[in-house]
Scaffold this motif. Structure first.
Motif, PDB file in Angstrom:
ATOM      1  N   LYS A  35      76.964  32.905  18.541  1.00 39.47           N
ATOM      2  CA  LYS A  35      76.346  31.808  19.298  1.00 39.47           C
ATOM      3  C   LYS A  35      75.333  32.351  20.302  1.00 39.47           C
ATOM      4  N   ILE A  36      75.710  33.412  21.007  1.00 41.60           N
ATOM      5  CA  ILE A  36      74.813  34.001  22.000  1.00 41.60           C
ATOM      6  C   ILE A  36      73.604  34.624  21.316  1.00 41.60           C
ATOM      7  N   CYS A  37      73.835  35.235  20.158  1.00 43.75           N
ATOM      8  CA  CYS A  37      72.728  35.810  19.393  1.00 43.75           C
ATOM      9  C   CYS A  37      71.727  34.727  18.992  1.00 43.75           C
ATOM     10  N   VAL A  38      72.229  33.587  18.562  1.00 43.36           N
ATOM     11  CA  VAL A  38      71.353  32.468  18.183  1.00 43.36           C
ATOM     12  C   VAL A  38      70.554  31.978  19.386  1.00 43.36           C
ATOM     13  N   GLN A  39      71.221  31.869  20.534  1.00 46.94           N
ATOM     14  CA  GLN A  39      70.525  31.433  21.745  1.00 46.94           C
ATOM     15  C   GLN A  39      69.375  32.385  22.083  1.00 46.94           C
ATOM     16  N   PHE A  40      69.636  33.677  21.966  1.00 49.39           N
ATOM     17  CA  PHE A  40      68.593  34.655  22.260  1.00 49.39           C
ATOM     18  C   PHE A  40      67.436  34.518  21.277  1.00 49.39           C
ATOM     19  N   LEU A  41      67.751  34.389  19.992  1.00 48.48           N
ATOM     20  CA  LEU A  41      66.701  34.264  18.985  1.00 48.48           C
ATOM     21  C   LEU A  41      65.820  33.046  19.239  1.00 48.48           C
TER      22      LEU A  41
ATOM     23  N   LEU B  60      67.287  39.001  30.006  1.00 48.32           N
ATOM     24  CA  LEU B  60      68.336  38.842  28.999  1.00 48.32           C
ATOM     25  C   LEU B  60      69.336  37.765  29.416  1.00 48.32           C
ATOM     26  N   LYS B  61      69.686  37.742  30.692  1.00 49.55           N
ATOM     27  CA  LYS B  61      70.638  36.734  31.168  1.00 49.55           C
ATOM     28  C   LYS B  61      70.083  35.324  31.017  1.00 49.55           C
ATOM     29  N   GLU B  62      68.799  35.169  31.294  1.00 46.41           N
ATOM     30  CA  GLU B  62      68.189  33.841  31.191  1.00 46.41           C
ATOM     31  C   GLU B  62      68.072  33.381  29.748  1.00 46.41           C
ATOM     32  N   ALA B  63      68.062  34.317  28.823  1.00 46.34           N
ATOM     33  CA  ALA B  63      67.923  33.968  27.406  1.00 46.34           C
ATOM     34  C   ALA B  63      69.255  33.597  26.768  1.00 46.34           C
ATOM     35  N   THR B  64      70.369  33.827  27.476  1.00 46.74           N
ATOM     36  CA  THR B  64      71.703  33.545  26.935  1.00 46.74           C
ATOM     37  C   THR B  64      72.563  32.889  27.996  1.00 46.74           C
ATOM     38  N   GLU B  65      73.636  32.236  27.552  1.00 50.42           N
ATOM     39  CA  GLU B  65      74.531  31.559  28.493  1.00 50.42           C
ATOM     40  C   GLU B  65      75.614  32.480  29.024  1.00 50.42           C
ATOM     41  N   ASP B  66      75.990  33.472  28.257  1.00 51.31           N
ATOM     42  CA  ASP B  66      77.102  34.348  28.617  1.00 51.31           C
ATOM     43  C   ASP B  66      76.615  35.792  28.673  1.00 51.31           C
ATOM     44  N   ALA B  67      76.402  36.288  29.900  1.00 51.13           N
ATOM     45  CA  ALA B  67      75.861  37.642  30.056  1.00 51.13           C
ATOM     46  C   ALA B  67      76.822  38.708  29.553  1.00 51.13           C
ATOM     47  N   HIS B  68      78.124  38.377  29.486  1.00 54.08           N
ATOM     48  CA  HIS B  68      79.102  39.367  29.029  1.00 54.08           C
ATOM     49  C   HIS B  68      79.045  39.574  27.515  1.00 54.08           C
ATOM     50  N   LYS B  69      78.430  38.658  26.808  1.00 54.85           N
ATOM     51  CA  LYS B  69      78.360  38.768  25.351  1.00 54.85           C
ATOM     52  C   LYS B  69      76.976  39.193  24.866  1.00 54.85           C
ATOM     53  N   ALA B  70      76.103  39.527  25.795  1.00 53.38           N
ATOM     54  CA  ALA B  70      74.788  40.090  25.478  1.00 53.38           C
ATOM     55  C   ALA B  70      74.521  41.159  26.515  1.00 53.38           C
ATOM     56  N   GLU B  71      74.481  42.397  26.090  1.00 48.23           N
ATOM     57  CA  GLU B  71      74.347  43.485  27.062  1.00 48.23           C
ATOM     58  C   GLU B  71      73.347  44.532  26.593  1.00 48.23           C
ATOM     59  N   ILE B  72      72.721  45.168  27.550  1.00 44.49           N
ATOM     60  CA  ILE B  72      71.783  46.248  27.261  1.00 44.49           C
ATOM     61  C   ILE B  72      72.567  47.538  27.102  1.00 44.49           C
ATOM     62  N   LEU B  73      72.454  48.161  25.940  1.00 47.99           N
ATOM     63  CA  LEU B  73      73.151  49.420  25.696  1.00 47.99           C
ATOM     64  C   LEU B  73      72.323  50.621  26.140  1.00 47.99           C
TER      65      LEU B  73
ATOM     66  N   GLN C 212      68.640  34.429   8.269  1.00 45.75           N
ATOM     67  CA  GLN C 212      68.275  35.766   7.802  1.00 45.75           C
ATOM     68  C   GLN C 212      68.189  36.723   8.984  1.00 45.75           C
ATOM     69  N   CYS C 213      67.644  36.257  10.102  1.00 48.06           N
ATOM     70  CA  CYS C 213      67.584  37.086  11.306  1.00 48.06           C
ATOM     71  C   CYS C 213      68.988  37.436  11.800  1.00 48.06           C
ATOM     72  N   ILE C 214      69.851  36.443  11.818  1.00 49.13           N
ATOM     73  CA  ILE C 214      71.224  36.674  12.276  1.00 49.13           C
ATOM     74  C   ILE C 214      71.922  37.687  11.381  1.00 49.13           C
ATOM     75  N   LYS C 215      71.696  37.585  10.082  1.00 51.05           N
ATOM     76  CA  LYS C 215      72.298  38.533   9.145  1.00 51.05           C
ATOM     77  C   LYS C 215      71.806  39.952   9.412  1.00 51.05           C
ATOM     78  N   CYS C 216      70.506  40.096   9.646  1.00 51.81           N
ATOM     79  CA  CYS C 216      69.942  41.422   9.929  1.00 51.81           C
ATOM     80  C   CYS C 216      70.546  42.008  11.201  1.00 51.81           C
ATOM     81  N   ILE C 217      70.692  41.170  12.221  1.00 52.48           N
ATOM     82  CA  ILE C 217      71.253  41.640  13.494  1.00 52.48           C
ATOM     83  C   ILE C 217      72.719  41.991  13.336  1.00 52.48           C
ATOM     84  N   SER C 218      73.442  41.157  12.585  1.00 53.69           N
ATOM     85  CA  SER C 218      74.873  41.406  12.353  1.00 53.69           C
ATOM     86  C   SER C 218      75.106  42.694  11.583  1.00 53.69           C
ATOM     87  N   ASN C 219      74.168  43.048  10.713  1.00 55.42           N
ATOM     88  CA  ASN C 219      74.312  44.275   9.922  1.00 55.42           C
ATOM     89  C   ASN C 219      74.138  45.533  10.760  1.00 55.42           C
TER      90      ASN C 219
END
Length: 296
Positions: free
Chosen positions: A78-84, A46-59, A131-138
């Motif tokens: 932005k982090i969500c887009v990077q991951f996608l 997950l860290k390698e897929a994003t630039e900011d580990a604090h904004k992408a976390e495993i719940l 569309q993916c971002i919208k689904c994730i945001s929802n």
């Protein structure tokens, strides 16, 4: 609506499946001796897929018979887009495979993944990024980070700081194999006999899950009086998450949560007390080896 970027929140479920003959990932994750290694691979991916580990976390990480399921929270679009984009390019899958191969001797292992947000299977929508971002945001997470995940992350921090002793193999074995870290003078009384109290062993764990049946919930609710990790709605969540796996898996996961959250306090006496309170004396007798019908 244009809002502050810091307020953007969404979540997604990443389903991970491996060839059980080459690398049985769910089995390894359920093994307390290997669980930290598996989680480290997930976290590093997950860290390698994003630039900011604090904004992408495993719940949370769920384990079924065939898959691991990561619930990932994003607090930045932005982090969500990077991951996608990393996922779409195959880098997430390759990164996970690399980390697993570094830990486990499985040169021919393969990893399959699937991304879901709510009822949407996002793999077929990757070409439609918005569309993916919208689904994730929802999908706003309705729970905080699982306590067990917090403990795993603390263990990883201890390793990174060079404190290997904090989670040494000896300590992990003492928890999972039931080696007694308690004083031999600590005993529990049952049917006018005294038994040495000890940590719950793997055999205790499996026997309880096999024999408790539909009563696992009431035992769990009794344990929840002194175990924060099992307090509402944890029991109902476990029943829902492992409904299709049956009573054995539900009971197994409940007691696993108790053992993992309580550590050296996950003693046989606490489980025996919960069984007695719910008039499950026969199961208590089995755990204390008072019956002759031991499982073979």
């Amino acid at each position: 609506m244009a809002g502050d970027a810091a307020e953007w929140i969404g979540s997604v479920f990443l389903f991970i499946q491996t060839d059980a003959h080459q690398l049985n990932l769910p089995h390894l994750y359920k093994d307390s001796l290997q669980q930290l290694n598996v989680y480290r691979a997930l976290q590093l991916t997950l860290k390698e897929a994003t630039e900011d580990a604090h904004k992408a976390e495993i719940l949370k990480v769920l384990s079924t018979d065939k898959q691991l399921i990561m619930h990932i929270k994003f607090s930045s679009e932005k982090i969500c887009v990077q991951f996608l984009r990393s996922y779409s390019s195959g880098r997430v899958r390759q990164s996970l495979l690399n980390h697993l191969r570094m830990t486990f001797p499985v040169p021919h292992a393969a990893v399959q993944t699937q991304l879901r947000a709510g009822g949407e299977q996002l793999d077929s929508l990757l070409g439609e990024e918005q569309q993916c971002i919208k689904c994730i945001s929802n999908q706003k997470p309705d729970h905080l980070k699982d306590e067990h995940i917090v403990q795993l992350e603390q263990s990883l921090r201890n390793l990174n700081l060079g404190n290997e002793q904090a989670i040494s193999t000896r300590t992990l074995c003492s928890i999972t194999e039931g080696r007694n870290d308690l004083s031999q003078e600590v005993t529990l009384a049952f049917q006018d006999q005294q038994f040495v109290d000890r940590l719950l062993s793997r055999e205790d764990h499996q026997k309880f899950a096999k024999l408790v049946g539909r009563y696992w919930k009431i035992v769990g609710r009794t344990l929840s009086k002194t175990c924060r990790a099992l307090r509402d709605p944890a029991i109902d969540n476990l029943a829902y998450e492992f409904e299709h796996e049956g009573l054995y898996e539900q009971a197994y996961q409940m007691l696993l949560k108790f053992i993992q959250s309580e550590g050296k306090k996950a003693t046989l006496s606490r489980l025996i007390d919960a069984l007695i309170e719910n008039e499950l004396r026969s199961l208590a007798e089995d755990l204390l080896a008072l019956n002759n019908n031991e499982e073979k």
